[in-house]
Motif scaffolding. Structure first.
Motif, PDB file in Angstrom:
ATOM      1  N   ASP A   1      -9.079  -2.397   0.265  1.00 42.25           N
ATOM      2  CA  ASP A   1      -8.116  -2.629   1.339  1.00 42.25           C
ATOM      3  C   ASP A   1      -7.261  -3.588   0.668  1.00 42.25           C
ATOM      4  O   ASP A   1      -7.684  -4.710   0.178  1.00 42.25           O
ATOM      5  CB  ASP A   1      -8.646  -2.872   2.491  1.00 42.25           C
ATOM      6  CG  ASP A   1      -9.473  -4.116   2.387  1.00 42.25           C
ATOM      7  OD1 ASP A   1      -8.665  -5.261   2.588  1.00 42.25           O
ATOM      8  OD2 ASP A   1     -10.715  -4.494   2.073  1.00 42.25           O
ATOM      9  N   ASN A   2      -6.057  -3.588   1.072  1.00 41.35           N
ATOM     10  CA  ASN A   2      -5.116  -4.460   0.713  1.00 41.35           C
ATOM     11  C   ASN A   2      -4.978  -5.619   1.458  1.00 41.35           C
ATOM     12  O   ASN A   2      -4.151  -6.594   1.074  1.00 41.35           O
ATOM     13  CB  ASN A   2      -3.611  -3.634   0.639  1.00 41.35           C
ATOM     14  CG  ASN A   2      -3.501  -2.809  -0.539  1.00 41.35           C
ATOM     15  OD1 ASN A   2      -4.522  -2.914  -1.522  1.00 41.35           O
ATOM     16  ND2 ASN A   2      -2.419  -2.396  -1.039  1.00 41.35           N
TER      17      ASN A   2
ATOM     18  N   SER B   1       0.789  -1.357   0.008  1.00 41.64           N
ATOM     19  CA  SER B   1      -0.179  -0.171  -0.068  1.00 41.64           C
ATOM     20  C   SER B   1       0.763   1.152  -0.025  1.00 41.64           C
ATOM     21  O   SER B   1       2.272   1.026   0.073  1.00 41.64           O
ATOM     22  CB  SER B   1      -0.922  -0.067   1.339  1.00 41.64           C
ATOM     23  OG  SER B   1      -1.540  -1.080   1.449  1.00 41.64           O
ATOM     24  N   GLY B   2       0.154   2.491   0.054  1.00 42.34           N
ATOM     25  CA  GLY B   2       1.059   3.692   0.248  1.00 42.34           C
ATOM     26  C   GLY B   2       0.912   4.683  -0.994  1.00 42.34           C
ATOM     27  O   GLY B   2       1.396   5.625  -0.742  1.00 42.34           O
ATOM     28  N   ALA B   3       0.222   4.113  -1.758  1.00 43.28           N
ATOM     29  CA  ALA B   3       0.178   5.151  -3.091  1.00 43.28           C
ATOM     30  C   ALA B   3      -0.671   6.348  -2.806  1.00 43.28           C
ATOM     31  O   ALA B   3      -0.314   7.534  -2.976  1.00 43.28           O
ATOM     32  CB  ALA B   3      -0.622   4.286  -4.397  1.00 43.28           C
ATOM     33  N   ILE B   4      -1.794   6.013  -2.218  1.00 42.20           N
ATOM     34  CA  ILE B   4      -2.833   7.187  -1.791  1.00 42.20           C
ATOM     35  C   ILE B   4      -2.009   8.172  -0.540  1.00 42.20           C
ATOM     36  O   ILE B   4      -1.869   9.443  -0.827  1.00 42.20           O
ATOM     37  CB  ILE B   4      -4.150   6.790  -1.336  1.00 42.20           C
ATOM     38  CG1 ILE B   4      -4.607   6.016  -2.556  1.00 42.20           C
ATOM     39  CG2 ILE B   4      -4.932   7.764  -0.791  1.00 42.20           C
ATOM     40  CD1 ILE B   4      -5.992   5.183  -2.104  1.00 42.20           C
TER      41      ILE B   4
ATOM     42  N   SER C   1      -4.454   3.611   6.744  1.00 43.96           N
ATOM     43  CA  SER C   1      -4.896   2.478   6.081  1.00 43.96           C
ATOM     44  C   SER C   1      -6.149   2.172   6.430  1.00 43.96           C
ATOM     45  O   SER C   1      -7.107   2.381   7.429  1.00 43.96           O
ATOM     46  CB  SER C   1      -4.060   1.092   6.795  1.00 43.96           C
ATOM     47  OG  SER C   1      -4.530   1.095   8.254  1.00 43.96           O
ATOM     48  N   LYS C   2      -6.592   1.316   5.334  1.00 45.24           N
ATOM     49  CA  LYS C   2      -8.262   1.281   5.195  1.00 45.24           C
ATOM     50  C   LYS C   2      -8.792   0.114   5.981  1.00 45.24           C
ATOM     51  O   LYS C   2      -9.454   0.013   6.410  1.00 45.24           O
ATOM     52  CB  LYS C   2      -8.659   0.860   3.457  1.00 45.24           C
ATOM     53  CG  LYS C   2      -8.217   1.874   2.548  1.00 45.24           C
ATOM     54  CD  LYS C   2      -9.200   3.079   2.724  1.00 45.24           C
ATOM     55  CE  LYS C   2      -9.102   4.252   1.777  1.00 45.24           C
ATOM     56  NZ  LYS C   2      -7.896   4.472   1.675  1.00 45.24           N
TER      57      LYS C   2
ATOM     58  N   ASN D   1      -0.239  -3.769  -5.980  1.00 39.86           N
ATOM     59  CA  ASN D   1      -1.137  -2.840  -5.367  1.00 39.86           C
ATOM     60  C   ASN D   1      -2.480  -3.002  -6.190  1.00 39.86           C
ATOM     61  O   ASN D   1      -2.511  -3.414  -7.278  1.00 39.86           O
ATOM     62  CB  ASN D   1      -0.769  -1.443  -5.341  1.00 39.86           C
ATOM     63  CG  ASN D   1      -1.200  -0.590  -4.218  1.00 39.86           C
ATOM     64  OD1 ASN D   1      -1.990  -1.084  -3.699  1.00 39.86           O
ATOM     65  ND2 ASN D   1      -0.873   0.555  -4.183  1.00 39.86           N
TER      66      ASN D   1
ATOM     67  N   ASP E   1      -5.918   1.449  -7.992  1.00 36.15           N
ATOM     68  CA  ASP E   1      -6.817   2.262  -7.450  1.00 36.15           C
ATOM     69  C   ASP E   1      -7.260   3.483  -8.338  1.00 36.15           C
ATOM     70  O   ASP E   1      -8.571   3.868  -8.117  1.00 36.15           O
ATOM     71  CB  ASP E   1      -6.398   3.071  -6.105  1.00 36.15           C
ATOM     72  CG  ASP E   1      -5.800   2.264  -5.087  1.00 36.15           C
ATOM     73  OD1 ASP E   1      -6.896   1.673  -4.613  1.00 36.15           O
ATOM     74  OD2 ASP E   1      -4.841   2.195  -4.676  1.00 36.15           O
TER      75      ASP E   1
HETATM   76  N1  GLU Z   1      -4.326   0.660  -2.327  1.00 40.20           N
HETATM   77  C1  GLU Z   1      -4.009   1.547  -1.366  1.00 40.20           C
HETATM   78  C2  GLU Z   1      -3.019   2.605  -1.586  1.00 40.20           C
HETATM   79  O1  GLU Z   1      -1.960   1.861  -2.073  1.00 40.20           O
HETATM   80  C3  GLU Z   1      -4.115   1.167  -0.106  1.00 40.20           C
HETATM   81  C4  GLU Z   1      -5.398   0.273   0.556  1.00 40.20           C
HETATM   82  C5  GLU Z   1      -5.142  -0.073   1.867  1.00 40.20           C
HETATM   83  O2  GLU Z   1      -4.512   0.853   2.878  1.00 40.20           O
HETATM   84  O3  GLU Z   1      -5.294  -1.000   2.411  1.00 40.20           O
HETATM   85  O4  GLU Z   1      -2.720   3.670  -1.151  1.00 40.20           O
END
Ligand code: GLU
Length: 381
Positions: A161-162, A63-66, A223-224, A147, A150
């Motif tokens: 959620d991941n 995760s971490g893109a957003i 985090s989701k 990932n 999104d």
């Molecule tokens: N796919 C989202 C991201 O990379 C994260 C989802 C999650 O936090 O589980 O930002």
């Protein structure tokens, strides 16, 4: 570096050949600065390199893109609209992938970016395609960094959620072990911050309603997923014959810490092998409806029989022939999933009826079974 003492690790970890590791945003991205936590990232890259050197195949779900993108775009505060998070993911994913590429390359490893949407693990043709691609990457000793896509995944077609995404990936790849690195070192009997008597469980062998109740809901800002999605992930992983472990990612070298026997909760999959088809039914299809069966049918299913219309008390949902449905027992508990041989309208008309009556009721003959046993995956009990 933490020294690995393999003698204290569980056999499920020692013997795991193919490992999926889910890394949450809160571990990778500093909440205040919105930057990558470089020291931690390097420590996990060391761990991945150690596992690969040990002959394991590693898939990362990062995760971490957003979280990264929103800072760059000046959207650091407050909740994001769907289109804002999609835009932030588009910005952040580049940095995320490039950071993984850098830290893995300096350790002699090649990274590959894999962006998946829900359909890629749900629809059999796309699922087989994604699996072949990832298998090819692993065969070339490349580390897939997965990932959710999104930017194109809208509300109806996203995991969100991941935790669950990583479980679907683990199931799709027939992984031996899924590691969820979390901000907490396992599943507790109650929220540990609120209850001094809360106890961490070492091992869970079935996701019972009691286990689900322990999960509460503990999502953090970045985090989701809270414990709820982690327990849902456990259900998917265990249903696919994949062990899952929740452990703290707050330490440096969290994977070597597992080797050294760090505190964690293991969700152990039953040891009997399930067929690929049953795995796919149990873990990868979004159910479109529910059938509630009677006590006699529950017994019949437990002894390996197919589900006949006569054993069904109620049908809910709007589904077509061949869709996945949830099977509930008379107490309302999910006991399995299966591909149903009739659409919801026909299923409703024949429920409770003898199979010999089907042709007369529907005006055409069909399968005697509502869900054939080969199309059914019962939950481990
Ligand atoms: N796919 C989202 C991201 O990379 C994260 C989802 C999650 O936090 O589980 O930002």
């Amino acid at each position: 570096m933490t020294t690995a003492d393999a003698s204290t690790a569980r056999p499920e970890w020692r013997n795991a050949k193919r490992v999926v590791v889910k890394i949450g945003s809160a571990l990778l991205v500093d909440r205040v600065s919105g930057r990558l936590r470089a020291t931690w990232l390097n420590s996990i890259a060391d761990d991945v390199a150690d596992l690969v050197a040990d002959g394991r195949e590693v898939v990362l779900v990062s995760s971490g893109a957003i979280a990264l993108g929103r800072h760059v775009m000046g959207l650091a505060k407050g909740a994001l609209e769907l289109e804002q998070s999609q835009a932030a993911a588009a910005v952040g994913q580049i940095s995320l992938a490039s950071a993984w590429q850098d830290v893995l390359r300096t350790r002699g490893l090649t990274a590959a970016q894999v962006l998946l949407t829900l359909g890629d693990t749900e629809e059999r043709r796309r699922y087989l395609n994604a699996r072949r691609t990832m298998d090819t990457l692993l065969a070339h000793r490349v580390i897939p960094v997965v990932n959710e896509n999104d930017t194109v995944a809208t509300t109806e077609i996203r995991y969100g959620d991941n935790d669950r995404l990583s479980a679907r990936v683990a199931s799709m790849m027939s992984a031996d072990c899924l590691v969820l690195l979390s901000d907490i070192d396992g599943l507790y009997t109650a929220p540990p911050a609120a209850d001094p008597n809360a106890r961490r469980l070492d091992v869970v062998t079935a996701v019972t309603p009691e286990i689900e109740a322990m999960a509460g809901d503990a999502g953090s800002e970045l985090s989701k997923g809270g414990m709820v999605t982690k327990v849902a992930a456990a259900r998917i992983a265990m249903g696919s014959g994949c062990h899952m472990v929740i452990t703290s990612g707050k330490v440096l070298h969290p994977l070597m810490a597992i080797s050294a026997g760090a505190p964690c909760t293991w969700f152990l999959a039953p040891s009997d092998p399930v067929t690929a088809r049953k795995r796919w039914i149990a873990g990868n299809l979004e159910p479109r409806g529910t059938v509630e069966i009677d006590a006699g049918a529950e017994k019949a299913l437990a002894s390996g029989k197919s589900l006949l219309p006569a054993g069904v008390r109620r049908v809910d949902g709007d589904f077509d022939r061949g869709d996945a449905v949830i099977i509930r027992n008379p107490a309302g508990r999910e006991i399995g999933r299966g591909l149903i041989a009739y659409g919801s309208i026909d299923a409703t008309r024949i429920l409770g009826k003898k199979s010999s009556e089907i042709a007369e009721i529907l005006g055409h003959s069909g399968r005697a079974e509502l869900i054939h046993r080969d199309d059914m995956a019962l939950a481990p009990v």
